[in-house]
Motif scaffolding. Structure first.
Motif, short mmCIF file in Angstrom:
data_model
loop_
_atom_site.label_atom_id
_atom_site.label_comp_id
_atom_site.label_asym_id
_atom_site.label_seq_id
_atom_site.Cartn_x
_atom_site.Cartn_y
_atom_site.Cartn_z
N ILE A 70 0.84 -1.20 0.00
CA ILE A 70 0.00 0.00 0.00
C ILE A 70 0.88 1.25 0.00
O ILE A 70 0.61 2.21 -0.74
N GLY A 71 1.92 1.25 0.82
CA GLY A 71 2.83 2.40 0.85
C GLY A 71 3.51 2.62 -0.48
O GLY A 71 3.63 3.76 -0.96
N ILE A 72 3.98 1.54 -1.11
CA ILE A 72 4.63 1.67 -2.42
C ILE A 72 3.64 2.13 -3.47
O ILE A 72 3.97 2.93 -4.37
N ALA A 73 2.39 1.66 -3.38
CA ALA A 73 1.36 2.10 -4.33
C ALA A 73 1.11 3.59 -4.22
O ALA A 73 0.95 4.30 -5.23
N ILE A 74 1.09 4.11 -3.00
CA ILE A 74 0.92 5.55 -2.81
C ILE A 74 2.11 6.31 -3.38
O ILE A 74 1.96 7.35 -4.02
N TYR A 75 3.31 5.78 -3.14
CA TYR A 75 4.51 6.39 -3.71
C TYR A 75 4.44 6.43 -5.23
O TYR A 75 4.77 7.43 -5.87
N ALA A 76 3.97 5.34 -5.83
CA ALA A 76 3.88 5.26 -7.30
C ALA A 76 2.71 6.06 -7.85
O ALA A 76 2.74 6.51 -9.00
N LEU A 77 1.68 6.26 -7.04
CA LEU A 77 0.47 6.95 -7.50
C LEU A 77 0.75 8.38 -7.93
O LEU A 77 0.06 8.93 -8.80
N ARG A 78 1.78 8.99 -7.34
CA ARG A 78 2.04 10.40 -7.62
C ARG A 78 2.38 10.64 -9.09
O ARG A 78 2.13 11.74 -9.60
N VAL A 79 2.95 9.66 -9.77
CA VAL A 79 3.38 9.87 -11.16
C VAL A 79 2.19 10.14 -12.08
O VAL A 79 2.09 11.21 -12.68
N PRO A 80 1.24 9.19 -12.20
CA PRO A 80 0.11 9.48 -13.10
C PRO A 80 -0.83 10.54 -12.53
O PRO A 80 -1.41 11.33 -13.29
N LEU A 81 -0.98 10.58 -11.21
CA LEU A 81 -1.94 11.52 -10.63
C LEU A 81 -1.46 12.96 -10.75
O LEU A 81 -2.23 13.86 -11.09
N SER A 82 -0.17 13.19 -10.50
CA SER A 82 0.34 14.56 -10.56
C SER A 82 0.35 15.10 -11.99
O SER A 82 0.05 16.28 -12.21
N GLN A 83 0.68 14.24 -12.95
CA GLN A 83 0.71 14.69 -14.33
C GLN A 83 -0.68 15.08 -14.83
O GLN A 83 -0.81 15.95 -15.69
N SER A 84 -1.71 14.49 -14.27
CA SER A 84 -3.07 14.74 -14.73
C SER A 84 -3.78 15.78 -13.88
O SER A 84 -4.23 16.81 -14.37
N LEU A 85 -3.86 15.52 -12.58
CA LEU A 85 -4.57 16.44 -11.69
C LEU A 85 -3.83 17.76 -11.56
O LEU A 85 -4.45 18.82 -11.36
N GLY A 86 -2.50 17.73 -11.70
CA GLY A 86 -1.74 18.97 -11.68
C GLY A 86 -2.18 19.92 -12.78
O GLY A 86 -2.27 21.13 -12.59
N PHE A 87 -2.47 19.37 -13.94
CA PHE A 87 -2.95 20.17 -15.06
C PHE A 87 -4.32 20.77 -14.74
O PHE A 87 -4.62 21.92 -15.08
N VAL A 88 -5.16 19.99 -14.08
CA VAL A 88 -6.50 20.47 -13.70
C VAL A 88 -6.38 21.63 -12.71
O VAL A 88 -7.07 22.64 -12.82
N LEU A 89 -5.50 21.48 -11.73
CA LEU A 89 -5.35 22.51 -10.70
C LEU A 89 -4.85 23.82 -11.30
O LEU A 89 -5.30 24.89 -10.90
N VAL A 90 -3.92 23.74 -12.23
CA VAL A 90 -3.43 24.96 -12.88
C VAL A 90 -4.58 25.68 -13.58
O VAL A 90 -4.69 26.91 -13.52
N GLY A 91 -5.44 24.91 -14.24
CA GLY A 91 -6.59 25.52 -14.90
C GLY A 91 -7.52 26.21 -13.92
O GLY A 91 -7.98 27.34 -14.15
N VAL A 92 -7.80 25.56 -12.80
CA VAL A 92 -8.70 26.13 -11.79
C VAL A 92 -8.07 27.36 -11.15
O VAL A 92 -8.72 28.42 -11.01
N TYR A 93 -6.80 27.25 -10.77
CA TYR A 93 -6.13 28.38 -10.13
C TYR A 93 -6.01 29.57 -11.08
O TYR A 93 -6.28 30.72 -10.70
N GLY A 94 -5.58 29.29 -12.31
CA GLY A 94 -5.35 30.38 -13.25
C GLY A 94 -6.61 31.12 -13.65
O GLY A 94 -6.58 32.34 -13.88
N ASP A 95 -7.75 30.43 -13.73
CA ASP A 95 -8.96 31.06 -14.24
C ASP A 95 -9.97 31.43 -13.16
O ASP A 95 -10.89 32.21 -13.43
#
Length: 555
Positions: free
Chosen positions: A146-171
């Motif tokens: 479970i800990g390793i899965a959380i560590y690995a989760l950041r790669v796909p999640l950050s690349q995707s949700l990070g883009f969403v957050l920039v859109g929300v923050y910027g606009d």
């Protein structure tokens, strides 16, 4: 002749946390901070340029300074955690990080802006390496996946949700929230660790015999190479004296590091850590995965922004539906399979998914809309979830977790170095392919071209027949040629991503089976029926004996 285990780096051990669910929550938030802040800064850089009135060169150096110091400190974090304990390393870092994140949007001085970003990056470099150490020092073995899965989760999640957050923050909320999100999240990490992380004694003996030279050499060399990679595409690589000097200097320091580790009495991270076949190939799979993954994370947003002309907020729905929601399903499925099959099968599933996604993306045309990329985003999200998680599990299954301090230095170099190398080389590839396609498409166009005059005549019905109208018509033709050149270049980017996925598949063929241990799928069913403490002690003793017999440590 056998080499004593102490020759390869310090032994690390910790105390099992009494509240593992809170530790897991802290890991999730720490992974969130690292992944999102890195992604948000790169995507939101145009907004920061406008907010701080930065030129192109200044913004480029701001991005470098905001990321490069991570690799300076990250390789040594595992050692710091072994000496001082997780609480003393992560809690102050989290609180200081929150204070700096609060202050940056309030700045008006350029020098202070760059200085605080550098300090912020140093602190950011603490979180991910410390996350790995928390998994093995403070979590029971049944929580490791479970800990390793959380560590690995950041790669796909950050690349995707990070883009969403920039859109929300910027606009909607304002660009300041690119930083202020951490004013909320970082103190939560500190609070969770204060409540849940066990108190550990200071390891004075290890502090007295510290290999300061090795740490300084590795951190400095990798930082110089990181800066060279980050600025290489903009400065045209070895045509720039800055890039050349950084590469040469970083290379010399890297050689000095390996020499230092081979001659000092108590090396910090002996090179033998990466000499195991399974681990060496595993690192190669991580590199191939990073290159293939970067194709999707760079090409899709670049096409939608540069060709389709869309703002991040207009693209965010694609990532919410195609990545943010499915990623939790994919990572859960990966954990489920990991408990039942060899990691190599999960790695193959992920790389095949990325290869198929790349093939679909290579058929890119100028008519594609955001939702045209949905199958590609889904396949890349699945591939990232399976491949990275399963490769990390495979590497750790081939390791003695008690030696995580020595090996973590190389893990962080591979993690940050391969990502920066992939981004830099892919951006250079796209730039050169765009220039190539522009030359090919523009070659037949001449002043006497009938097709050109026919197109301009049609456009003049929109812009008028005045000299200004003719210039606007000609500019529209040039824009269409350039847009098509971008489309072809981005298609080539997906082709490159496909071949790196294939390279990863070929590397998997040469890997050996997972050794039996806590991460092996049959461990829960076939482990000796003994008390948990006795099982762990026996496993640690066997791992140490195997390590001595083979003459090396593992990841």
């Amino acid at each position: 002749m056998s080499v004593a285990p102490s020759a390869f780096g310090p032994v690390t051990s910790g105390t099992t946390a009494s509240r593992p669910h809170l530790i897991v929550a802290a890991l999730l938030l720490a992974s969130f901070v690292v992944g999102f802040d890195t992604r948000v800064l790169s995507v939101g850089l145009p907004d920061l340029r406008g907010a701080y009135a930065l030129g192109i060169d200044e913004a480029s150096w701001l991005s470098t300074i905001a990321n490069a110091p991570q690799i300076l400190v990250s390789s040594a974090v595992a050692w710091l955690a072994t000496v001082f304990g997780i609480r003393r390393v992560m809690i102050p870092s989290s609180l200081i990080y929150a204070c700096i994140s609060l202050a940056i949007p309030l700045l008006h001085d350029g020098s202070a802006l760059f200085a605080l970003h550098a300090v912020r990056a140093l602190l950011l470099g603490v979180f991910i390496p410390a996350t790995i150490m928390v998994i093995f020092r403070n979590l029971d073995m049944k929580y490791w996946l479970i800990g390793i899965a959380i560590y690995a989760l950041r790669v796909p999640l950050s690349q995707s949700l990070g883009f969403v957050l920039v859109g929300v923050y910027g606009d909607y909320l304002g660009w300041q929230w690119l930083y202020w999100q951490d004013v909320i999240v970082a103190p939560l990490i500190a609070l969770l660790l204060i409540v849940a992380a066990p108190k550990e004694e200071l390891n004075v003996s290890l502090l007295e015999t510290a290999d300061w030279g090795g740490m300084l050499l590795l951190g400095s060399s990798m930082t110089m190479l990181y800066v060279a990679l980050d600025q290489g595409n903009r400065l045209d690589w070895f045509q720039s004296g800055i890039v050349t000097s950084l590469v040469v200097g970083g290379g010399i320091l890297a050689i000095g590091f390996f020499i230092n580790e081979s001659v000092v009495k108590r090396p910090w991270a002996h090179a033998s850590v990466i000499l195991s076949r399974n681990i060496g190939i595993g690192y190669g799979i991580i590199v191939a995965f990073t290159f293939s993954s970067s194709g999707g994370s760079i090409v899709i947003p670049s096409f939608l922004q540069n060709v389709a002309g869309l703002r991040p907020i207009a693209i965010s729905q694609l990532y919410v539906v195609g990545a943010v929601i499915p990623v939790f399903v994919f990572i859960t499925l990966a954990v489920y399979l990991q408990r039942r099959v060899d990691s190599r099968l999960c790695i193959l599933i992920g790389l095949v998914a990325m290869a198929i996604g790349s093939l679909i993306g290579s058929r890119l045309t100028i008519e594609w809309s955001p939702w045209s990329f949905l199958p590609v985003v889904l396949l890349f999200t699945a591939g990232q979830s399976f491949t990275f998680f399963s490769t990390v599990v495979y590497l750790l299954a081939n390791s003695d977790p008690k030696r995580a301090t020595a090996s973590s230095a190389y893990i962080q170099v591979i993690r940050l170095g391969s990502a920066e190398l992939a981004v830099s080389l892919l951006n250079t590839w796209l730039r050169q392919r765009e220039q190539f396609h522009s030359n090919i498409l523009g070659g037949p166009i001449a002043a006497s071209s009938r097709d050109l005059h026919g197109m301009i005549n049609k456009l003049e019905t929109l812009f008028g027949t005045s000299p200004r109208g003719s210039l606007e018509a000609l500019s529209a033709v040039a824009s269409q040629v350039r847009a098509q050149a971008y489309v072809l270049a981005y298609g080539d980017g997906f082709v490159l991503s496909f071949w790196f996925a294939i390279a990863g598949l070929l590397l998997v063929v040469f890997t050996g089976a997972m050794p039996f241990g806590p991460l092996h799928p049959d461990f829960e069913h076939n482990a000796p029926q003994a008390a948990p403490a006795a099982q762990e002690k026996a496993l640690d003793r066997r791992a140490a004996n195997d390590m001595v017999a083979s003459g090396h440590t593992y990841v």
